[in-house]
Motif scaffolding. Structure first.
Motif, mmCIF file in Angstrom:
data_model
loop_
_atom_site.group_PDB
_atom_site.id
_atom_site.type_symbol
_atom_site.label_atom_id
_atom_site.label_comp_id
_atom_site.label_asym_id
_atom_site.label_seq_id
_atom_site.Cartn_x
_atom_site.Cartn_y
_atom_site.Cartn_z
ATOM 1 N N ASN A 169 0.850 -1.191 0.000
ATOM 2 C CA ASN A 169 0.000 0.000 0.000
ATOM 3 C C ASN A 169 0.889 1.245 0.000
ATOM 4 O O ASN A 169 1.077 1.904 1.019
ATOM 5 N N PHE A 170 1.464 1.553 -1.159
ATOM 6 C CA PHE A 170 2.412 2.654 -1.271
ATOM 7 C C PHE A 170 1.797 3.985 -0.841
ATOM 8 O O PHE A 170 2.423 4.772 -0.129
ATOM 9 N N LEU A 171 0.592 4.257 -1.284
ATOM 10 C CA LEU A 171 -0.011 5.579 -1.116
ATOM 11 C C LEU A 171 -0.435 5.864 0.320
ATOM 12 O O LEU A 171 -0.555 7.030 0.708
ATOM 13 N N MET A 172 -0.650 4.834 1.110
ATOM 14 C CA MET A 172 -1.077 5.012 2.494
ATOM 15 C C MET A 172 0.053 4.770 3.496
ATOM 16 O O MET A 172 -0.150 4.911 4.695
ATOM 17 N N SER A 173 1.240 4.430 3.006
ATOM 18 C CA SER A 173 2.340 4.047 3.877
ATOM 19 C C SER A 173 3.194 5.254 4.271
ATOM 20 O O SER A 173 3.549 6.076 3.415
ATOM 21 N N GLU A 174 3.526 5.351 5.546
ATOM 22 C CA GLU A 174 4.413 6.411 6.019
ATOM 23 C C GLU A 174 5.837 6.207 5.492
ATOM 24 O O GLU A 174 6.535 7.178 5.187
ATOM 25 N N GLU A 175 6.267 4.942 5.393
ATOM 26 C CA GLU A 175 7.625 4.652 4.947
ATOM 27 C C GLU A 175 7.856 5.019 3.482
ATOM 28 O O GLU A 175 8.973 5.373 3.096
ATOM 29 N N TRP A 176 6.803 4.947 2.670
ATOM 30 C CA TRP A 176 6.947 5.199 1.246
ATOM 31 C C TRP A 176 6.652 6.641 0.855
ATOM 32 O O TRP A 176 6.811 7.005 -0.317
ATOM 33 N N PHE A 177 6.240 7.476 1.799
ATOM 34 C CA PHE A 177 5.853 8.836 1.437
ATOM 35 C C PHE A 177 7.027 9.617 0.855
ATOM 36 O O PHE A 177 6.930 10.185 -0.252
ATOM 37 N N ASN A 178 8.144 9.698 1.572
ATOM 38 C CA ASN A 178 9.284 10.480 1.093
ATOM 39 C C ASN A 178 9.896 9.926 -0.190
ATOM 40 O O ASN A 178 10.235 10.712 -1.094
ATOM 41 N N PRO A 179 10.081 8.598 -0.335
ATOM 42 C CA PRO A 179 10.568 8.097 -1.637
ATOM 43 C C PRO A 179 9.658 8.450 -2.805
ATOM 44 O O PRO A 179 10.139 8.863 -3.874
ATOM 45 N N ILE A 180 8.337 8.306 -2.617
ATOM 46 C CA ILE A 180 7.412 8.654 -3.698
ATOM 47 C C ILE A 180 7.494 10.150 -4.006
ATOM 48 O O ILE A 180 7.524 10.567 -5.171
ATOM 49 N N TYR A 181 7.555 10.955 -2.954
ATOM 50 C CA TYR A 181 7.625 12.407 -3.133
ATOM 51 C C TYR A 181 8.851 12.815 -3.947
ATOM 52 O O TYR A 181 8.744 13.556 -4.937
ATOM 53 N N VAL A 182 10.028 12.329 -3.551
ATOM 54 C CA VAL A 182 11.257 12.775 -4.219
ATOM 55 C C VAL A 182 11.353 12.211 -5.634
ATOM 56 O O VAL A 182 11.867 12.888 -6.542
ATOM 57 N N LEU A 183 10.834 11.018 -5.880
ATOM 58 C CA LEU A 183 10.841 10.476 -7.239
ATOM 59 C C LEU A 183 9.940 11.296 -8.158
ATOM 60 O O LEU A 183 10.275 11.525 -9.333
ATOM 61 N N GLN A 184 8.814 11.755 -7.643
ATOM 62 C CA GLN A 184 7.936 12.608 -8.439
ATOM 63 C C GLN A 184 8.602 13.945 -8.746
ATOM 64 O O GLN A 184 8.497 14.459 -9.871
ATOM 65 N N VAL A 185 9.296 14.512 -7.761
ATOM 66 C CA VAL A 185 9.999 15.784 -7.975
ATOM 67 C C VAL A 185 11.091 15.619 -9.020
ATOM 68 O O VAL A 185 11.244 16.456 -9.923
ATOM 69 N N ILE A 186 11.866 14.540 -8.919
ATOM 70 C CA ILE A 186 12.939 14.298 -9.883
ATOM 71 C C ILE A 186 12.376 14.140 -11.288
ATOM 72 O O ILE A 186 12.879 14.725 -12.256
ATOM 73 N N TRP A 187 11.314 13.346 -11.423
ATOM 74 C CA TRP A 187 10.748 13.105 -12.751
ATOM 75 C C TRP A 187 10.203 14.382 -13.374
ATOM 76 O O TRP A 187 10.368 14.629 -14.575
ATOM 77 N N ARG A 188 9.580 15.224 -12.566
ATOM 78 C CA ARG A 188 8.946 16.433 -13.109
ATOM 79 C C ARG A 188 9.925 17.580 -13.307
ATOM 80 O O ARG A 188 9.826 18.315 -14.294
ATOM 81 N N GLU A 189 10.874 17.773 -12.396
ATOM 82 C CA GLU A 189 11.667 18.998 -12.377
ATOM 83 C C GLU A 189 13.117 18.842 -12.814
ATOM 84 O O GLU A 189 13.777 19.840 -13.086
ATOM 85 N N ALA A 190 13.645 17.615 -12.857
ATOM 86 C CA ALA A 190 15.078 17.452 -13.139
ATOM 87 C C ALA A 190 15.454 17.999 -14.504
ATOM 88 O O ALA A 190 16.462 18.698 -14.655
ATOM 89 N N GLY A 191 14.643 17.699 -15.520
ATOM 90 C CA GLY A 191 14.954 18.180 -16.860
ATOM 91 C C GLY A 191 14.931 19.690 -16.964
ATOM 92 O O GLY A 191 15.810 20.308 -17.569
#
Length: 317
Positions: A169-191
């Motif tokens: 349950n990635f979306l409801m997990s406390e452990e997965w919040f920061n990894p999901i957040y930073v991966l989304q930032v990298i995908w959207r803003e890195a380029g």
């Protein structure tokens, strides 16, 4: 003879400089070009600073700023004695550290890689591909992640199940919040973040690379001894600006990821201000939180700039 002597000893009086208005008229197109930016900061940044006074009041909308009761530092005392605030403050710092450690270096590395591509067509194609996600709103980015990560038919969980694992349950997990957040930032803003670095690399003298090649330096040596030192000042300026926004994270992004199950690690100051100020009507208290954020950001910018100058860099001023 007397006339010649008089002319040689005459004091040259400089022409009076043109008035301020004449200089404005002469450079009117330049001033017109900066006028929208000036008005933006004046209307949306400087004029609203007058409203900071309500952080020292028990602000009541029907009484207005001038009629509301003055309470001094009462809201700040409440802020610093609230245990929930310190947990939210910690979450905000964690999000910032995750951004600095995992996201900030990615545009630099990506720009270095693109700078080494010699095939112009392939380089333009890659740049376009990595730029496109920046133009997607956070709503779309989070929606794509939801489709990929949800337990109800999500692609990632389907693959995990296919290979014999248990759905997560990635979306409801406390452990997965920061990894999901930073991966989304990298995908959207890195380029998009590579633009500044590529512009800085374009200004490097090609003769430096030619001299390095003549001395036997390979690609990695050229990057390490020429490219990186040449863009160091740009990296430091952007890092100082990033440090200044330590408590000012992306509200929209975090708010879309926030839910009742991960709130303990996902609630940050921006979402806290939204909840307290708009949902609960605590205008004075939320303004106090905003003022606290601004002061901390200003202090960190000044300190980072001072530290950069201590190490011989230019800083931002």
């Amino acid at each position: 003879m007397n006339n010649t002597a008089a002319q040689s000893t005459a004091v040259i009086v400089p022409k009076p400089q043109s008035s301020l208005w004449k200089r404005v008229v002469r450079n009117r197109y330049i001033y017109l070009m900066i006028l929208p930016g000036f008005l933006y900061f004046l209307i949306f940044k400087y004029i609203p600073m007058f409203g900071l006074i309500i952080s020292f009041q028990d602000y009541q909308p029907y009484k207005g700023i001038m009629g509301s009761e003055w309470v001094g530092l009462e809201h700040f005392r409440r802020l610093f004695t609230d245990s929930e605030f310190w947990n939210i403050f910690k979450n905000t710092l964690v999000v910032f550290v995750v951004n600095i450690v995992f996201y900030f270096p990615v545009p630099i590395v990506l720009a270095l890689m693109l700078n080494e591509v010699t095939h112009s067509y392939f380089k333009r194609v890659v740049q376009t591909i990595v730029y496109i996600p920046h133009f997607l709103s956070w709503v779309i980015v989070v929606s794509i992640s939801f489709v990929m990560l949800t337990m109800d038919g999500g692609l990632i969980n389907e693959l995990i199940t296919y290979f014999g694992g248990q759905p997560i349950n990635f979306l409801m997990s406390e452990e997965w919040f920061n990894p999901i957040y930073v991966l989304q930032v990298i995908w959207r803003e890195a380029g998009w973040g590579t633009i500044v670095y590529l512009a800085a690399m374009a200004a490097i003298d090609p003769g430096l690379y030619e001299a390095a090649r003549m001395d036997g330096a390979g690609r990695f040596r050229q990057i390490w001894h020429i490219t990186i030192p040449s863009i160091r000042s740009v990296v430091i300026v952007l890092l100082i600006l990033k440090v200044g926004s330590v408590l000012d994270t992306s509200f929209e992004h975090i708010y879309l990821l926030l839910n009742s199950m991960n709130k303990n690690v996902a609630e940050i100051l921006d979402t806290y201000v939204y909840t307290a100020g708009l949902k609960q009507g605590q205008f004075s208290f939320s303004t106090a939180v905003g003022l606290f954020k601004s002061v901390i950001g200003l202090i960190l910018v000044l300190f980072s700039n001072w530290l950069a100058k201590k190490f011989g860099e230019d800083g931002i001023y």
